[in-house]
Design an enzyme around this catalytic site. Structure first.
Site, PDB file in Angstrom:
ATOM      1  N   CYS A 113       0.814  -1.227   0.000  1.00 42.36           N
ATOM      2  CA  CYS A 113       0.000   0.000   0.000  1.00 42.36           C
ATOM      3  C   CYS A 113       0.841   1.267   0.000  1.00 42.36           C
ATOM      4  O   CYS A 113       0.330   2.349  -0.273  1.00 42.36           O
ATOM      5  CB  CYS A 113      -0.958  -0.006   1.183  1.00 42.36           C
ATOM      6  SG  CYS A 113      -2.149  -1.341   1.048  1.00 42.36           S
TER       7      CYS A 113
ATOM      8  N   HIS B 194      -3.418   7.216   2.427  1.00 39.09           N
ATOM      9  CA  HIS B 194      -3.797   5.925   1.838  1.00 39.09           C
ATOM     10  C   HIS B 194      -5.206   5.564   2.312  1.00 39.09           C
ATOM     11  O   HIS B 194      -5.549   5.782   3.479  1.00 39.09           O
ATOM     12  CB  HIS B 194      -2.785   4.868   2.272  1.00 39.09           C
ATOM     13  CG  HIS B 194      -3.199   3.468   1.933  1.00 39.09           C
ATOM     14  ND1 HIS B 194      -3.562   3.101   0.661  1.00 39.09           N
ATOM     15  CD2 HIS B 194      -3.330   2.356   2.716  1.00 39.09           C
ATOM     16  CE1 HIS B 194      -3.898   1.818   0.666  1.00 39.09           C
ATOM     17  NE2 HIS B 194      -3.767   1.339   1.893  1.00 39.09           N
TER      18      HIS B 194
ATOM     19  N   ASN C  69     -10.022  -0.236  -0.960  1.00 41.17           N
ATOM     20  CA  ASN C  69      -8.563  -0.133  -0.877  1.00 41.17           C
ATOM     21  C   ASN C  69      -7.965  -0.706  -2.166  1.00 41.17           C
ATOM     22  O   ASN C  69      -7.982  -1.917  -2.372  1.00 41.17           O
ATOM     23  CB  ASN C  69      -8.083  -0.905   0.355  1.00 41.17           C
ATOM     24  CG  ASN C  69      -6.580  -0.822   0.555  1.00 41.17           C
ATOM     25  OD1 ASN C  69      -5.856  -0.333  -0.316  1.00 41.17           O
ATOM     26  ND2 ASN C  69      -6.112  -1.304   1.694  1.00 41.17           N
TER      27      ASN C  69
HETATM   28  O1  UT7 Z   1      -3.910  -1.139   3.340  1.00 38.49           O
HETATM   29  C1  UT7 Z   1      -2.955  -1.949   3.933  1.00 38.49           C
HETATM   30  C2  UT7 Z   1      -3.062  -1.994   5.369  1.00 38.49           C
HETATM   31  N1  UT7 Z   1      -4.318  -2.537   5.807  1.00 38.49           N
HETATM   32  C3  UT7 Z   1      -5.050  -1.885   6.697  1.00 38.49           C
HETATM   33  O2  UT7 Z   1      -4.684  -0.787   7.062  1.00 38.49           O
HETATM   34  C4  UT7 Z   1      -6.272  -2.551   7.270  1.00 38.49           C
HETATM   35  C5  UT7 Z   1      -6.258  -2.470   8.780  1.00 38.49           C
HETATM   36  N2  UT7 Z   1      -7.325  -3.169   9.445  1.00 38.49           N
HETATM   37  C6  UT7 Z   1      -8.642  -2.827   9.321  1.00 38.49           C
HETATM   38  O3  UT7 Z   1      -8.998  -1.932   8.560  1.00 38.49           O
HETATM   39  C7  UT7 Z   1      -9.657  -3.530  10.176  1.00 38.49           C
HETATM   40  O4  UT7 Z   1      -8.972  -4.280  11.155  1.00 38.49           O
HETATM   41  C8  UT7 Z   1     -10.632  -4.470   9.382  1.00 38.49           C
HETATM   42  C9  UT7 Z   1     -11.569  -3.627   8.533  1.00 38.49           C
HETATM   43  C10 UT7 Z   1      -9.826  -5.419   8.510  1.00 38.49           C
HETATM   44  C11 UT7 Z   1     -11.473  -5.268  10.372  1.00 38.49           C
HETATM   45  O5  UT7 Z   1     -12.167  -4.383  11.247  1.00 38.49           O
HETATM   46  P1  UT7 Z   1     -12.121  -4.622  12.830  1.00 38.49           P
HETATM   47  O6  UT7 Z   1     -12.958  -3.571  13.430  1.00 38.49           O
HETATM   48  O7  UT7 Z   1     -10.674  -4.683  13.228  1.00 38.49           O
HETATM   49  O8  UT7 Z   1     -12.846  -5.988  12.988  1.00 38.49           O
HETATM   50  P2  UT7 Z   1     -12.294  -7.362  13.592  1.00 38.49           P
HETATM   51  O9  UT7 Z   1     -11.326  -7.999  12.663  1.00 38.49           O
HETATM   52  O10 UT7 Z   1     -11.875  -7.147  15.006  1.00 38.49           O
HETATM   53  O11 UT7 Z   1     -13.629  -8.199  13.615  1.00 38.49           O
HETATM   54  C12 UT7 Z   1     -14.723  -7.835  14.468  1.00 38.49           C
HETATM   55  C13 UT7 Z   1     -15.847  -8.816  14.212  1.00 38.49           C
HETATM   56  C14 UT7 Z   1     -15.390 -10.278  14.240  1.00 38.49           C
HETATM   57  O12 UT7 Z   1     -16.426 -11.050  14.780  1.00 38.49           O
HETATM   58  P3  UT7 Z   1     -16.354 -11.536  16.323  1.00 38.49           P
HETATM   59  O13 UT7 Z   1     -15.082 -12.307  16.431  1.00 38.49           O
HETATM   60  O14 UT7 Z   1     -16.333 -10.269  17.139  1.00 38.49           O
HETATM   61  O15 UT7 Z   1     -17.583 -12.347  16.478  1.00 38.49           O
HETATM   62  C15 UT7 Z   1     -15.256 -10.624  12.788  1.00 38.49           C
HETATM   63  O16 UT7 Z   1     -15.435 -11.992  12.518  1.00 38.49           O
HETATM   64  O17 UT7 Z   1     -16.377  -8.594  12.894  1.00 38.49           O
HETATM   65  C16 UT7 Z   1     -16.374  -9.815  12.178  1.00 38.49           C
HETATM   66  N3  UT7 Z   1     -16.181  -9.520  10.765  1.00 38.49           N
HETATM   67  C17 UT7 Z   1     -17.198  -9.259   9.931  1.00 38.49           C
HETATM   68  N4  UT7 Z   1     -18.530  -9.214  10.122  1.00 38.49           N
HETATM   69  C18 UT7 Z   1     -19.290  -8.895   9.064  1.00 38.49           C
HETATM   70  C19 UT7 Z   1     -15.028  -9.427  10.087  1.00 38.49           C
HETATM   71  N5  UT7 Z   1     -15.266  -9.115   8.806  1.00 38.49           N
HETATM   72  C20 UT7 Z   1     -16.613  -9.011   8.697  1.00 38.49           C
HETATM   73  C21 UT7 Z   1     -17.465  -8.701   7.617  1.00 38.49           C
HETATM   74  N6  UT7 Z   1     -18.792  -8.657   7.849  1.00 38.49           N
HETATM   75  N7  UT7 Z   1     -17.003  -8.431   6.385  1.00 38.49           N
END
Ligand code: UT7
Length: 329
Positions: free
Chosen positions: A116, A256, A286
């Site tokens: 990225c 970004h 992204n």
């Molecule tokens: O560009 C390169 C660098 N990349 C980044 O900068 C990305 C950085 N990370 C992020 O943007 C975020 O961490 C994500 C968008 C990838 C994820 O968001 P989050 O708020 O960190 O969610 P999480 O991974 O902690 O997941 C929270 C919950 C989980 O469920 P439980 O375990 O709480 O029951 C996930 O399974 O949300 C669930 N989940 C979803 N639910 C519905 C994860 N993806 C989804 C989804 N739809 N698409």
């Protein structure tokens, strides 16, 4: 003689026609428009659907548009750098494919891989060739076809990424416009949180790697989120400090586009009001190396000569950095 800076003298972008909406994703994986919108800010992303079309298709279209709008003959270009982690092939580089397709014959061309942060790294690299006086017209492309490495059964990654990108033309400037400063970092210990395991020399393609879905992106989102916020905030703050810049001096922060919440956190911690922050993640998701040129292209009509811009990115590797540039037209 006054110092040579590398000025951006044109910008262009290209995204494929097909739009993958949150509503369509709801039919593919267990997710909702509400989750995607509140957690990431993304409403849709563009996808290059046609078979056997690589990222060069995006680069070619962006460069054709750039040459046309800047009235530049392909023979004048002497360097092409293509930032991407989704090249058409392992080799030859996609930069060569683009040059061949648009008739650039007097340039040396190479790809640059920094996920990225790719466009940011490539912009600094291209600028150095211009600043040294050795190269006069340099094209820097940032684009990715993320759909080629996304597992559309993995809801944690497939909702985030899209295809697209853009290109800029760099030319020498002696009146104080262009890339003024850049600050870059890498930290290989971030390799465990964001990667594509197979397809390189450690795990070449095999039945096993395909069965294990190892050719797709893996991301552990939370640590990447935290490192992205602190990394970008740190470089934005430091590059402003060492150039004696304060918020009123800056027209735009160009971050970004990985997650709207990351952008909001960086702007809050570096004290940028959101009105000064470019955000178009809702339209494209992204696009990895594509996000910064897509922002510059979307905001081009609002930019004026002398505007101070701070570009920043964070990505797999980890890689991150910031560039301070003075808009030249
Ligand atoms: O560009 C390169 C660098 N990349 C980044 O900068 C990305 C950085 N990370 C992020 O943007 C975020 O961490 C994500 C968008 C990838 C994820 O968001 P989050 O708020 O960190 O969610 P999480 O991974 O902690 O997941 C929270 C919950 C989980 O469920 P439980 O375990 O709480 O029951 C996930 O399974 O949300 C669930 N989940 C979803 N639910 C519905 C994860 N993806 C989804 C989804 N739809 N698409």
């Amino acid at each position: 003689m006054s110092k040579i800076h590398a000025a951006i003298t044109g910008v262009s972008a290209f995204v494929p026609d097909y739009i993958l909406t949150n509503a369509e994703l709801e039919t593919m994986v267990e997710t909702t428009d509400e989750w995607i919108t509140t957690r990431t800010g993304i409403k849709q992303r563009h996808i290059l659907k046609e078979a056997h079309q690589g990222v060069s298709v995006i680069g070619i279209e962006a460069v054709k548009r750039l040459l046309e709008k800047t009235n530049t003959d392909p023979s004048e270009i002497d360097l092409v750098i293509f930032a991407t982690v989704t090249p058409d092939m392992m080799f030859p580089d996609s930069a060569n494919l683009v040059a061949d397709a648009v008739g650039i014959k007097n340039a040396f061309c190479f790809d640059l891989s920094a996920a990225c942060s790719g466009f940011l790294y490539a912009l600094t690299t291209g600028a150095k060739f211009v600043e040294s006086g050795s190269h006069k017209k340099v094209i820097v492309i940032g684009a990715d076809k993320m759909s080629s490495i996304i597992d559309y059964t993995d809801r944690t990654t497939c909702v985030i990424f899209g295809d697209g990108g853009g290109a800029v033309l760099l030319e020498p400037d002696t009146e104080g416009y262009g890339v003024m400063d850049s600050l870059h970092h890498s930290d290989g210990s971030g390799q465990h949180y964001l990667y594509q395991k197979a397809g390189g020399s450690r795990y070449p393609a095999s039945h096993e790697t395909v069965d294990n879905r190892d050719h797709f992106i893996f991301q552990n989102g939370k640590p990447v989120f935290k490192a992205a916020v602190s990394g970008m905030t740190d470089v934005v703050t430091r590059i402003m400090e060492r150039n004696q810049l304060s918020i009123p001096d800056i027209s735009w922060l160009v971050p970004h586009q990985a997650n709207k919440r990351i952008i909001e956190a960086v702007s809050k911690m570096s004290e940028f009001p959101m009105e000064k922050v470019m955000v178009n993640i809702e339209k494209y998701g992204n696009t990895t190396a594509g996000t910064l040129p897509l922002c510059l292209a979307d905001w081009e009509s609002q930019l004026t000569k002398g505007d101070n811009l701070i570009l920043t990115a964070f990505g797999g590797g980890f890689t991150w950095g910031a560039i301070y540039l003075k808009w030249a037209y």
